[in-house]
Design a protein around this motif. Structure first.
Motif, PDB file in Angstrom:
ATOM      1  N   GLY A 143       0.787   5.271  -1.458  1.00 58.12           N
ATOM      2  CA  GLY A 143       1.345   4.840  -2.718  1.00 58.12           C
ATOM      3  C   GLY A 143       2.497   5.698  -3.204  1.00 58.12           C
ATOM      4  O   GLY A 143       2.617   6.879  -2.874  1.00 58.12           O
ATOM      5  N   LEU A 172       0.824  -1.209   0.000  1.00 55.06           N
ATOM      6  CA  LEU A 172       0.000   0.000   0.000  1.00 55.06           C
ATOM      7  C   LEU A 172       0.856   1.257   0.000  1.00 55.06           C
ATOM      8  O   LEU A 172       0.437   2.317  -0.482  1.00 55.06           O
ATOM      9  CB  LEU A 172      -0.925   0.006   1.218  1.00 55.06           C
ATOM     10  CG  LEU A 172      -2.041  -1.028   1.166  1.00 55.06           C
ATOM     11  CD1 LEU A 172      -2.834  -1.029   2.454  1.00 55.06           C
ATOM     12  CD2 LEU A 172      -2.964  -0.738  -0.006  1.00 55.06           C
ATOM     13  N   SER A 176      -2.257   1.962  -5.245  1.00 56.98           N
ATOM     14  CA  SER A 176      -2.636   1.923  -3.841  1.00 56.98           C
ATOM     15  C   SER A 176      -3.773   2.894  -3.557  1.00 56.98           C
ATOM     16  O   SER A 176      -3.736   4.042  -3.982  1.00 56.98           O
ATOM     17  CB  SER A 176      -1.427   2.290  -2.988  1.00 56.98           C
ATOM     18  OG  SER A 176      -1.839   2.625  -1.700  1.00 56.98           O
ATOM     19  N   VAL A 214      -3.809  -5.478  -4.603  1.00 55.78           N
ATOM     20  CA  VAL A 214      -2.992  -4.316  -4.965  1.00 55.78           C
ATOM     21  C   VAL A 214      -2.020  -4.729  -6.058  1.00 55.78           C
ATOM     22  O   VAL A 214      -1.295  -5.712  -5.913  1.00 55.78           O
ATOM     23  CB  VAL A 214      -2.218  -3.786  -3.735  1.00 55.78           C
ATOM     24  CG1 VAL A 214      -1.451  -2.533  -4.102  1.00 55.78           C
ATOM     25  CG2 VAL A 214      -3.171  -3.507  -2.595  1.00 55.78           C
TER      26      VAL A 214
END
Lengths: 393, 319
Positions: free
Chosen positions: A100, A90, A96, A162
């Motif tokens: 990010g 993340l 994300s 993700v």
């Protein structure tokens, strides 16, 4: 006793299971080498497997620090692994939903901090519990973590997972561009089937380097810790917690320390997995990951770090071997076959060798205490003879 | 749906949880370990019933919307689950020379073996018994209760099985021996009770009830190789809530956990309606008390009970 200085004596010195493990490992390594040279096993895929084995070894080290050292039955391995993986994913991924785009080192730090907090959150209520209650409670809390990761879409992207995770070396001075700048190699071992080593190969080598660094550092820290006075207290707690308490040790605090240490190592495995796999989904928090780590530890020998390493390699062999078997010989779905093998290994170990294949023996003794180059001469005559007795034989 | 509707659903789901939790609690107290293969024993029962039902078919008539063949399949599910559990005890658990933690770890391996065998044979997809789903009972729909005759059959069968167990435990020789053994195995053995035999009967009863629970779970939802393992922790929550080793506690715990599980949507409606202050707390509660977290709520209750009342709500183990 060093393998380099005196190989013959070192081999003679091995116990029987050690010799077996060594023999099988050498045979297996030769087999892999053969597969590599003939081109049956792609070098990039092989390095991926090495990375995976390193990751399972890390997970097993973490569990070993909890179960092997202190006797904590932690069934929430997958939660810490997943939190480590999600924490770094993340922070670093393009897709994300929260932050990010940070440097992977930031991701590593955040993952470890989050894992630390989670370890306290799970440890504070559960570590006072009886052993079997701890098992159930930690499995339950790991499921709670999995459900949160699955359902809180604003935080974790939910079931989509993700994507767009950079490699761990993104943004580093030399390493980030190393795979592109390294020349592509072309090895011809067997005429007609050359082996090409391109960018992906170098990227995989960097990953292997990374996991070797993680696992190596962890191994030495754990080995040192296990022999230290701190490790001795943990071993006392494992064999008799009341005794440790009677000796004035705050066992709850020691258990918490060992729990946190192990959890951080598991999170480290998760961080590595993120940058190895470049995708993280809620499926990675499935309880099966927990039991993979458990199999590795009890197979290798609870409390033994090299056993955990061995167990990690066996797990990857089972995981990827079933896939390979499915491609080549048996048309059985690899997932249940893997489950079956894991189950059979657990039952067989508990039935025939509950202490594991490589139980800790000399590992627990300071090398200087056994590694005596000049052992004291045995007395030429027994004590009894010296006293002039011994008539009863 | 009205409160009554949720309660009715809760009753049906509770019946399944109760069937599972009794067996787990019996084995926990008499064989003295947390059996992680219990959930997969339910799966074994469900799939055995599936195969039997596929083989014998409907057999003509029907009771409560269920063909006679289904009841035969139910018996087969119970029998196969019991036989498998006894076989596992004889082949695996009995020869082991490990403590209760070792048995716990072994039972995880057993759980994987059961599930893997089922998955190899039947694949990992969802299946159903080949029984037409029924419409809810018309007479109850005005009250917001949407239960089918199948649900009534589930509750009725569970009541019969649990009642039978009560009679067995309280009024038969075997029941007295089992209670004695749960209380103090050494004392029971010294008094001349053949503890090994009692243990085998415990497995038969516990696994048989689990098999029945699995069949009903398959009828209530659907069948999949993971169905039992997914329910295992909920059943553990029920057993711990009721107090480990107490069969009546397990019944109460199973009932409560099943109810809480099915009432979660109702609770979330309540939370939405309540004027909770401050706003962030309301938002937090609303997001946490939702159908997705129905199982998580059970697990949190379980941990809380372990911390506050490790003997469960029923107090000291009174089997």
């Amino acid at each position: 006793m060093s393998l380099l200085s005196d190989p013959k004596a070192a081999v003679d010195d091995l116990s029987r299971p050690e010799a077996w493990v060594l023999g099988v490992s050498v045979a297996f390594a030769l087999f892999l080498l053969g597969a590599l040279l003939t081109g049956a096993l792609g070098p990039t895929y092989f390095l991926f497997l090495v990375g995976l084995a390193g990751m399972y070894a890390l997970l097993s080290f973490g569990l070993n620090a909890q179960w092997g050292f202190t006797g904590l039955i932690n069934f929430s391995v997958a939660a810490f692994f997943g939190i480590g993986a999600y924490g770094s994913a993340l922070m670093t991924a393009d897709s994300s939903p929260i932050a990010g785009g940070f440097n992977p080192l930031v991701g590593l730090a955040v993952a470890l901090v989050v894992a630390f907090v989670l370890a306290l959150l799970i440890g504070i209520p559960t570590l006072r519990l009886r052993a079997d209650y701890l098992a159930i409670a930690s499995l339950g809390l790991a499921e709670v973590v999995r459900l949160i990761v699955l359902n809180e879409r604003w935080l974790t992207n939910g079931s989509a997972g993700v994507r767009g995770i950079p490699s761990f070396f993104e943004g580093w001075p030399v390493f980030s561009t190393l795979p592109e700048t390294m020349p592509g190699l072309r090895l011809v071992v067997i005429p007609g089937s050359p082996i090409l080593l391109g960018t992906s190969f170098w990227r995989a080598s960097l990953n292997v380097l990374l996991v070797l660094a993680f696992a190596g550092a962890t191994f030495f820290v754990l080995r040192r810790a296990h022999r230290s006075p701190w490790g001795r207290v943990l071993r006392t707690i494992r064999s008799d917690e009341d005794l440790a308490r009677a000796l004035g040790k705050n066992t709850y605090s020691y258990k918490m320390q060992s729990f946190v240490l192990g959890s951080l190592i598991m999170a480290l495995a998760g961080v590595f997995y993120t940058h190895l796999n470049l995708y993280v989904g809620p499926g990675d928090l499935d309880p099966i990951t927990t039991f993979y780590a458990w199999v590795a530890v009890i197979l290798g020998g609870s409390g033994s770090n090299r056993g955990a390493l061995f167990g990690g390699i066996v797990i990857v062999t089972i995981r990827e071997g079933t896939r390979f078997l499915n491609d080549v010989a048996l048309p059985i779905d690899p997932a249940p076959l893997r489950l079956l093998l894991i189950g059979v290994v657990i039952v067989a170990v508990m039935r025939y060798r509950p202490q594991g294949i490589l139980p800790p023996q000399r590992e627990l003794i300071w090398p200087s205490a056994v590694d005596d180059r000049d052992p004291p001469d045995p007395p030429s005559s027994g004590v009894r003879e010296q006293k002039g007795g011994g008539g009863d034989e | 749906m009205t409160v009554l509707g949720y309660l009715a659903n809760g009753l049906v789901f509770s019946s399944i949880i109760v069937l599972g939790s009794i067996g787990l609690s019996l084995v926990y107290s008499i064989a003295d370990f947390a059996n992680f293969a219990h959930g997969d024993t339910m799966t074994v029962g469900a799939y055995s019933a599936l195969v039997t039902f596929g083989a014998v078919g409907g057999l003509g008539g029907a009771v409560l919307g269920l063909p006679y063949g289904f009841f035969l399949a139910l018996v087969a599910g119970i029998a196969v689950a019991a036989v498998v559990a006894v076989g596992t005890e004889k082949l695996v658990y009995e020869p082991l020379d490990v403590d209760s933690i070792g048995l716990l770890i072994t039972s995880i391996g057993i759980a994987f073996i059961y599930r893997a065998v089922i998955q190899i044979r039947f694949g990992s997809d969802f299946t159903r018994f080949g029984i037409q789903p029924l419409r809810p009972i018309e007479a109850l729909v005005p009250y917001g209760v949407r239960v089918t005759l199948h649900d009534v059959a589930i509750v009725g069968s569970a009541v019969v099985l649990v009642g039978g167990l009560h009679v067995l435990l309280q009024y038969t020789d075997l029941g007295r021996k089992m209670r004695a053994m749960a209380d103090n195995p050494d004392l029971a053995r010294v008094s001349g009770i053949r503890t090994k035999r009692v243990k085998l009967w415990t497995w038969v009863i516990g696994a048989g009830l689990a098999g029945a629970g699995g069949v009903f779970l398959g009828l209530f939802n659907q069948l999949s190789p993971r169905m039992g393992f997914n329910l295992l922790l909920v059943i553990f929550a029920a057993v711990i809530l009721g107090g480990i080793g107490s069969v009546y506690g397990a019944m109460a715990g199973g009932f409560l956990i099943g109810m809480i599980n099915q009432l979660t949507p109702f609770f979330s409606n309540v939370v939405e309606a309540l004027p909770i202050w401050p706003g962030w707390l309301a938002a937090l509660l609303e997001s946490l008390i939702s159908i997705e977290y129905a199982n998580a709520i059970a697990f949190v209750i379980m941990v809380a009970v372990l911390l506050v009342r490790p003997n469960g709500i029923a107090g000291e183990g009174a089997t």
